[in-house]
Design a protein around this motif. Structure first.
Motif, PDB file in Angstrom:
ATOM      1  N   LYS A  19       0.810  -1.217   0.000  1.00 33.18           N
ATOM      2  CA  LYS A  19       0.000   0.000   0.000  1.00 33.18           C
ATOM      3  C   LYS A  19       0.846   1.272   0.000  1.00 33.18           C
ATOM      4  O   LYS A  19       0.443   2.295  -0.536  1.00 33.18           O
ATOM      5  N   LYS A  20       2.035   1.218   0.610  1.00 28.42           N
ATOM      6  CA  LYS A  20       2.892   2.403   0.710  1.00 28.42           C
ATOM      7  C   LYS A  20       4.160   2.209  -0.106  1.00 28.42           C
ATOM      8  O   LYS A  20       4.823   1.178   0.004  1.00 28.42           O
ATOM      9  N   VAL A  21       4.499   3.240  -0.885  1.00 27.44           N
ATOM     10  CA  VAL A  21       5.622   3.148  -1.812  1.00 27.44           C
ATOM     11  C   VAL A  21       6.495   4.396  -1.673  1.00 27.44           C
ATOM     12  O   VAL A  21       5.997   5.522  -1.602  1.00 27.44           O
ATOM     13  N   LEU A  22       7.800   4.185  -1.652  1.00 27.96           N
ATOM     14  CA  LEU A  22       8.790   5.260  -1.686  1.00 27.96           C
ATOM     15  C   LEU A  22       9.387   5.250  -3.091  1.00 27.96           C
ATOM     16  O   LEU A  22       9.883   4.216  -3.538  1.00 27.96           O
ATOM     17  N   CYS A  23       9.306   6.377  -3.821  1.00 30.99           N
ATOM     18  CA  CYS A  23       9.709   6.361  -5.225  1.00 30.99           C
ATOM     19  C   CYS A  23      10.503   7.610  -5.592  1.00 30.99           C
ATOM     20  O   CYS A  23      10.115   8.729  -5.245  1.00 30.99           O
ATOM     21  N   GLU A  24      11.624   7.408  -6.294  1.00 34.09           N
ATOM     22  CA  GLU A  24      12.390   8.542  -6.805  1.00 34.09           C
ATOM     23  C   GLU A  24      11.541   9.324  -7.798  1.00 34.09           C
ATOM     24  O   GLU A  24      10.826   8.740  -8.614  1.00 34.09           O
ATOM     25  N   SER A  25      11.640  10.654  -7.732  1.00 37.44           N
ATOM     26  CA  SER A  25      10.769  11.482  -8.561  1.00 37.44           C
ATOM     27  C   SER A  25      11.546  12.577  -9.267  1.00 37.44           C
ATOM     28  O   SER A  25      11.093  13.705  -9.368  1.00 37.44           O
ATOM     29  N   ASN A  26      12.726  12.259  -9.750  1.00 38.16           N
ATOM     30  CA  ASN A  26      13.490  13.227 -10.550  1.00 38.16           C
ATOM     31  C   ASN A  26      13.032  13.185 -12.000  1.00 38.16           C
ATOM     32  O   ASN A  26      12.763  12.125 -12.552  1.00 38.16           O
ATOM     33  N   PHE A  27      12.928  14.314 -12.627  1.00 37.13           N
ATOM     34  CA  PHE A  27      12.742  14.446 -14.063  1.00 37.13           C
ATOM     35  C   PHE A  27      11.594  13.567 -14.581  1.00 37.13           C
ATOM     36  O   PHE A  27      10.462  13.707 -14.164  1.00 37.13           O
ATOM     37  N   ALA A  28      11.901  12.608 -15.491  1.00 30.16           N
ATOM     38  CA  ALA A  28      10.854  11.809 -16.131  1.00 30.16           C
ATOM     39  C   ALA A  28      10.121  10.907 -15.146  1.00 30.16           C
ATOM     40  O   ALA A  28       8.989  10.487 -15.403  1.00 30.16           O
ATOM     41  N   GLN A  29      10.751  10.619 -14.004  1.00 28.45           N
ATOM     42  CA  GLN A  29      10.113   9.740 -13.027  1.00 28.45           C
ATOM     43  C   GLN A  29       8.823  10.321 -12.467  1.00 28.45           C
ATOM     44  O   GLN A  29       7.995   9.609 -11.913  1.00 28.45           O
ATOM     45  N   LYS A  30       8.652  11.642 -12.577  1.00 26.86           N
ATOM     46  CA  LYS A  30       7.450  12.278 -12.033  1.00 26.86           C
ATOM     47  C   LYS A  30       6.187  11.732 -12.692  1.00 26.86           C
ATOM     48  O   LYS A  30       5.146  11.641 -12.053  1.00 26.86           O
ATOM     49  N   GLU A  31       6.281  11.377 -13.966  1.00 23.33           N
ATOM     50  CA  GLU A  31       5.128  10.798 -14.650  1.00 23.33           C
ATOM     51  C   GLU A  31       4.806   9.418 -14.089  1.00 23.33           C
ATOM     52  O   GLU A  31       3.631   9.052 -13.938  1.00 23.33           O
ATOM     53  N   LEU A  32       5.847   8.652 -13.776  1.00 28.22           N
ATOM     54  CA  LEU A  32       5.626   7.352 -13.156  1.00 28.22           C
ATOM     55  C   LEU A  32       4.942   7.513 -11.804  1.00 28.22           C
ATOM     56  O   LEU A  32       4.009   6.769 -11.473  1.00 28.22           O
ATOM     57  N   VAL A  33       5.385   8.489 -11.013  1.00 26.83           N
ATOM     58  CA  VAL A  33       4.784   8.729  -9.701  1.00 26.83           C
ATOM     59  C   VAL A  33       3.295   9.019  -9.838  1.00 26.83           C
ATOM     60  O   VAL A  33       2.473   8.515  -9.056  1.00 26.83           O
ATOM     61  N   LYS A  34       2.924   9.825 -10.819  1.00 25.55           N
ATOM     62  CA  LYS A  34       1.504  10.148 -11.022  1.00 25.55           C
ATOM     63  C   LYS A  34       0.691   8.894 -11.286  1.00 25.55           C
ATOM     64  O   LYS A  34      -0.435   8.737 -10.790  1.00 25.55           O
ATOM     65  N   ARG A  35       1.246   7.973 -12.068  1.00 21.68           N
ATOM     66  CA  ARG A  35       0.517   6.733 -12.359  1.00 21.68           C
ATOM     67  C   ARG A  35       0.455   5.822 -11.134  1.00 21.68           C
ATOM     68  O   ARG A  35      -0.566   5.166 -10.879  1.00 21.68           O
ATOM     69  N   LEU A  36       1.547   5.788 -10.361  1.00 23.45           N
ATOM     70  CA  LEU A  36       1.551   4.953  -9.158  1.00 23.45           C
ATOM     71  C   LEU A  36       0.569   5.465  -8.110  1.00 23.45           C
ATOM     72  O   LEU A  36      -0.010   4.680  -7.350  1.00 23.45           O
ATOM     73  N   GLU A  37       0.388   6.780  -8.057  1.00 23.82           N
ATOM     74  CA  GLU A  37      -0.505   7.376  -7.047  1.00 23.82           C
ATOM     75  C   GLU A  37      -1.957   6.952  -7.221  1.00 23.82           C
ATOM     76  O   GLU A  37      -2.758   7.093  -6.290  1.00 23.82           O
ATOM     77  N   LYS A  38      -2.301   6.427  -8.366  1.00 26.23           N
ATOM     78  CA  LYS A  38      -3.666   5.923  -8.572  1.00 26.23           C
ATOM     79  C   LYS A  38      -3.882   4.599  -7.859  1.00 26.23           C
ATOM     80  O   LYS A  38      -5.023   4.174  -7.661  1.00 26.23           O
ATOM     81  N   HIS A  39      -2.779   3.945  -7.459  1.00 28.08           N
ATOM     82  CA  HIS A  39      -2.874   2.617  -6.860  1.00 28.08           C
ATOM     83  C   HIS A  39      -2.294   2.529  -5.451  1.00 28.08           C
ATOM     84  O   HIS A  39      -2.670   1.648  -4.681  1.00 28.08           O
ATOM     85  N   PHE A  40      -1.351   3.452  -5.118  1.00 26.90           N
ATOM     86  CA  PHE A  40      -0.629   3.340  -3.845  1.00 26.90           C
ATOM     87  C   PHE A  40      -0.506   4.711  -3.185  1.00 26.90           C
ATOM     88  O   PHE A  40      -0.693   5.749  -3.831  1.00 26.90           O
TER      89      PHE A  40
END
Length: 457
Positions: free
Chosen positions: A321-342
């Motif tokens: 349920k809880k995720v720690l994710c790097e959010s530099n540069f292009a990774q920010k788009e990945l974070v947005k998608r992960l936030e829909k699930h975690f």
């Protein structure tokens, strides 16, 4: 108003004489930051203006001198004299204002527009770039203004180290009431005062810090001179020794039941770019002060799914349920998608990968437990198929860690997954950006001291 403060003897000169540049450097435990913070508080009672506390990168106010200043104000019972706001501190008697900024995050105009800076304190100056200093220095232009700098030496190529290395410092010492000698080094001219001090020059050096020092000497002898004696950091080659890692037998029911009863979380280190880089995912749980690794995955796009789809499926199947994710540069788009699930907690990386891994190695040895089943390939197994299992994924991850070599310009060997940096990099992110939960009480204070040893005094 006279404020009685306890500072180390070598820093008394900082208060008594005027110099444009004052620099303090040395190893962990030298009392640099503590002494400087106390002197800044005392200086705020002398006149108005601004005391600018700056650093190259300031991710938030919590990564500045702000918390240290507040703790000293409370310790000295001076709260009545200060208006403590969320992002600044104001001395009510003189209207002297402490402000805090990251040089790299500010525009040049913002820095130049700060009026009447009496003292500019640059902390963690080992990361200071020449460009940042050339912007900042001429902006500190009030009459008799000073620039104070503190750092722990890192690399000989760092701008601040190159700046001070040309000076010849004189050996000095001071004596306490029991006739004990405390060494330090000093340089002084008309414009500059430089103080070099280590733990053995600190009269207030604590037992807790000494335990950390001795632990470093035992577990990381190659890093000892860098961390505690103020020497520059040298490349070491292979960092992780199998004999020093900690393992737990996840096959034993009592261990398994205990570990499974705690909440499992994940750390994600996304890779976007080179083909031979993977996104590394580590699933872990924390029991008291220790981190237990549960599973690990190296993920990238394939013909069936994208990287983010594979990550989501990998974690969802394990009820994360809880995720720690790097959010530099292009990774920010990945974070947005992960936030829909975690529930996603983002972090931002500014340091070189190899440097971060080396810096994290002490706490990895001390706090991380690996499953014993990750150690070797079972006899008689189909290796290719076994590497796709949980233990096989862990075996790959562990080999990456043991094969990590900081002396190589490029550790990744094309086609050899065991030479990649993906898992070690993600593990170092877990150590540095998930560390708050490990050090949130007094019993773990020595680990916070260790982080300070890594990032600066």
């Amino acid at each position: 108003m006279n404020i009685k403060i306890n500072i180390l003897k070598p820093f008394e000169k900082w208060l008594s004489i005027e110099k444009r540049i004052k620099i303090a450097y040395g190893g962990r435990g030298g009392g640099k930051s503590e002494s400087i913070a106390r002197m800044l508080i005392a200086k705020s009672f002398e006149n108005g203006g601004v005391i600018l506390c700056s650093r190259e990168i300031q991710k938030s106010i919590a990564y500045s001198t702000y918390p240290l200043l507040i703790s000293i104000i409370k310790e000295l019972k001076l709260e009545i004299f200060f208006d403590i706001k969320r992002n600044e501190i104001i001395n009510k008697k003189t209207n002297c204002k402490f402000i805090f900024l990251g040089i790299r995050e500010c525009k040049i105009e913002e820095i130049k527009s700060i009026y009447n800076v009496r003292i500019c304190f640059i902390e963690e100056a080992h990361t200071l770039t020449q460009r940042s200093y050339e912007i900042l220095e001429p902006s500190i232009r009030a009459d008799k203004s000073e620039i104070w700098i503190a750092f722990n030496p890192r690399f000989e190529t760092d701008f601040i180290y190159q700046t001070i290395s040309k000076f010849n410092l004189e050996n000095k010492f001071y004596i306490d009431k029991n006739n004990n000698k405390y060494p330090y080094n000093e340089y002084e001219d008309n414009n500059t005062l430089i103080t070099f001090i280590n733990y053995d020059g600190n009269y207030y050096f604590s037992d807790i810090l000494n335990k950390s020092r001795l632990s470093t000497l035992k577990l990381m002898p190659k890093m000892y001179e860098h961390i505690w004696l103020g020497k520059i950091k040298n490349k070491q080659g292979k960092i992780f020794l199998y004999s020093k890692l900690k393992f737990y037998d996840d096959a034993l029911k009592e261990n398994s039941d205990k570990i499974m009863s705690y909440e499992h979380k994940a750390v994600i280190d996304p890779a976007f770019g080179e083909y031979n880089c993977f996104t590394s995912v580590i699933i872990y749980t924390q029991i008291e002060e220790d981190i237990y690794l549960i599973d690990s995955g190296l993920i990238r796009n394939d013909s069936n799914s994208t990287t983010d789809e594979s990550i989501i499926n990998f974690l969802a199947n394990k009820n994360i349920k809880k995720v720690l994710c790097e959010s530099n540069f292009a990774q920010k788009e990945l974070v947005k998608r992960l936030e829909k699930h975690f529930e996603v907690n983002s972090f931002y990386v500014h340091k070189n990968k190899a440097e971060r891994i080396v810096n994290a190695s002490y706490l990895i040895y001390d706090k991380v437990y690996f499953p014993k089943s990750w150690q070797k390939v079972p006899e008689g197994s189909d290796t290719d198929e076994w590497l796709k299992t949980r233990n096989g994924r862990g075996y790959t991850a562990l080999r990456q860690l043991l094969n990590f070599d900081d002396s190589l310009a490029k550790s990744n060997i094309k086609g050899d997954v065991f030479s990649y940096l993906d898992f070690p990099d993600a593990l170092s992110s877990l150590i540095f950006f998930g560390i708050e939960e490990i050090v949130n009480n007094e019993e773990n204070y020595d680990n916070m001291n260790l982080l300070n040893a890594i990032f600066g005094d």
